[in-house]
Scaffold this motif. Structure first.
Motif, mmCIF file in Angstrom:
data_model
loop_
_atom_site.group_PDB
_atom_site.id
_atom_site.type_symbol
_atom_site.label_atom_id
_atom_site.label_comp_id
_atom_site.label_asym_id
_atom_site.label_seq_id
_atom_site.Cartn_x
_atom_site.Cartn_y
_atom_site.Cartn_z
ATOM 1 N N ARG A 74 0.867 -1.185 0.000
ATOM 2 C CA ARG A 74 0.000 0.000 0.000
ATOM 3 C C ARG A 74 0.898 1.229 0.000
ATOM 4 O O ARG A 74 1.711 1.409 0.906
ATOM 5 N N THR A 134 -10.455 -5.540 -6.499
ATOM 6 C CA THR A 134 -10.666 -5.358 -5.062
ATOM 7 C C THR A 134 -11.834 -6.215 -4.602
ATOM 8 O O THR A 134 -12.841 -6.329 -5.308
ATOM 9 N N ILE A 135 -11.679 -6.794 -3.428
ATOM 10 C CA ILE A 135 -12.800 -7.567 -2.874
ATOM 11 C C ILE A 135 -13.930 -6.637 -2.459
ATOM 12 O O ILE A 135 -15.036 -7.076 -2.237
ATOM 13 N N ASP A 136 -13.634 -5.335 -2.360
ATOM 14 C CA ASP A 136 -14.666 -4.386 -1.900
ATOM 15 C C ASP A 136 -15.652 -3.995 -3.005
ATOM 16 O O ASP A 136 -16.709 -3.444 -2.720
ATOM 17 N N MET A 178 -15.415 -7.976 5.531
ATOM 18 C CA MET A 178 -14.520 -6.871 5.152
ATOM 19 C C MET A 178 -15.254 -5.785 4.357
ATOM 20 O O MET A 178 -16.223 -6.081 3.650
ATOM 21 N N GLY A 179 -14.748 -4.597 4.430
ATOM 22 C CA GLY A 179 -15.352 -3.442 3.740
ATOM 23 C C GLY A 179 -15.473 -2.301 4.724
ATOM 24 O O GLY A 179 -16.385 -2.282 5.550
ATOM 25 N N ASN A 180 -14.502 -1.386 4.639
ATOM 26 C CA ASN A 180 -14.495 -0.268 5.571
ATOM 27 C C ASN A 180 -15.407 0.857 5.138
ATOM 28 O O ASN A 180 -16.074 1.473 5.952
ATOM 29 N N GLU A 231 -17.165 -4.277 8.352
ATOM 30 C CA GLU A 231 -16.229 -3.758 9.362
ATOM 31 C C GLU A 231 -16.363 -2.238 9.536
ATOM 32 O O GLU A 231 -16.127 -1.712 10.603
ATOM 33 N N HIS A 280 -8.768 -11.593 6.984
ATOM 34 C CA HIS A 280 -8.059 -11.717 5.704
ATOM 35 C C HIS A 280 -8.264 -13.062 5.016
ATOM 36 O O HIS A 280 -7.838 -13.221 3.869
ATOM 37 N N ARG A 283 -9.618 -12.713 1.686
ATOM 38 C CA ARG A 283 -8.774 -12.302 0.552
ATOM 39 C C ARG A 283 -7.821 -13.398 0.109
ATOM 40 O O ARG A 283 -7.033 -13.191 -0.830
#
Ligand code: F6P
Length: 358
Positions: A74, A134-136, A178-180, A231, A280, A283
């Motif tokens: 990142r 992206t998984i998002d 997941m997913g902010n 999340e 995780h 992912r």
């Protein structure tokens, strides 16, 4: 026709990255005289000149492999133009590596941050092509990103397993997906896993409303409740806070949305509630068949764009067509779940609660 192509993967990894790398490179080798330079750990490798000349065989046998053979990191976009203590001008360094390598183009596989930097480099005059990962699933301009469906399968599998143990014990189980910022993964896996409540960042909830669902199910002799919480889900009070303030509070508390919801429900309703955080795992591992196909389609389209010298774009899925968008049109535009999204109304019509007042 000869093309020297630099390729990198940036941001959080996801299943399908290797399948997409294979798609681009294999189609490139097939279509023209391609030389591929693998850049290590995303933009870090481009900044620091860390790369290797790849051979065709290195892209063989990676279709089903999770993660990324190139490594990833990142590199926050907001720091790209900031010269830090190391005194490195990151943009100039990336341009220098690109020039030194005599690249015809740079292929970047990543999500929102990656695309912002890809657009920056495109504006700086480099030939760039993006691939949406992206998984998002929160990248604007594409119906789906690769990685999303695999993560959905994994998260759904978790909910399925939790279902049987929840039913056996008559418990309320809160699963953190997941997913902010974006609730796509929670929404889709919540529907697929038959959750009773889905809490996503885009629709602030009231815990009292979630408690009502648990109580109602108990009254109807359904001894257990399944809650899928993103999340980054937040209650109405938190939603009114400034983002920085909320994030700082959560970081200081080592916050977990699932633990928070579970403990509040235990207190309010007196049920036995448990929090589950697959993290995780969502992912990791091999991409699903859907993501293998999508990654391959995206990769091959990227190779076609290189052949046609069509740069400054990112590949996308619209309907069932593989196409592309201009980087400048999509970079920095997050795709959040609209509150009137069709999947949201389908869930509501199924009696799934989003924790809102009725
Ligand atoms: O962007 C993908 C994602 O998995 C998000 O869903 C999650 O909020 C974040 O990355 C986690 O980041 P990291 O892998 O850096 O902990």
């Amino acid at each position: 026709m000869k093309r020297r192509i630099g390729i990198l993967t940036s941001g959080g990894d996801c299943p399908g990255l290797n399948a997409a790398i294979r798609g681009v490179t294999r189609a490139a080798y097939e279509m023209f005289d391609a030389e591929i330079i693998g850049i290590h750990d995303g933009y870090r490798g481009l900044i620091e000149g860390d790369y290797s000349l790849m051979t065709r065989s290195q892209f063989s046998g990676i279709l089903t492999l999770g993660g990324t053979i190139l490594g990833t990191a990142r590199t926050p976009f907001r720091n790209m133009r900031v010269i830090g203590e190391d005194k490195i001008d990151k943009v100039a360094a990336m341009k220098k590596t690109y020039k030194e390598l005599k690249l015809d183009c740079l292929v970047t596989l990543g999500g929102n941050g990656t695309h912002k930097t890809a657009n920056l480099l495109s504006e700086e005059g480099l030939n760039v092509i993006g691939l949406p990962k992206t998984i998002d699933n929160d990248l604007y301009g594409t119906d789906f990103t690769f990685g999303f469906h695999t993560a959905m399968d994994i998260a759904t599998g978790v909910i399925d397993r939790i279902h049987t143990t929840a039913a056996s014990h008559g418990r309320t189980m809160v699963i953190e997906i997941m997913g902010n910022k974006a609730g796509w993964l929670t929404l889709y896996s919540g529907v697929a896993g038959g959750a009773d409540v889905i809490l996503i960042p885009e629709i602030p909830y009231e815990i009292e409303e979630v408690a009502k669902v648990v109580e109602k199910r108990a009254k109807n002799n359904k001894g257990f409740t399944i809650i899928a919480v993103a999340e980054g889900a937040m209650n109405r009070k938190e939603a009114k806070m400034k983002k920085k303030e909320r994030e700082a509070k959560r970081a200081a508390e080592h916050y977990s949305a699932a633990a928070d919801v579970a403990s509040q429900l235990s207190e309010m309703v007196g049920v036995e509630a448990r929090a589950v955080v697959p993290g995780h795992i969502q992912r990791g591992g091999s991409p699903s068949a859907y993501d293998r196909v999508l990654s391959t389609q995206f990769g091959v389209h990227a190779a076609e764009l290189i052949r046609d010298e069509c740069y400054g774009v990112t590949v996308a899925l619209k309907g069932n067509q593989i196409t592309h968008n201009a980087l400048k049109d999509i970079a920095g535009v997050p795709k959040l779940v609209p509150t009137d999204d069709q999947m949201v109304s389908i869930a509501r019509d199924m009696g799934i609660s989003f924790g809102e007042k009725e």
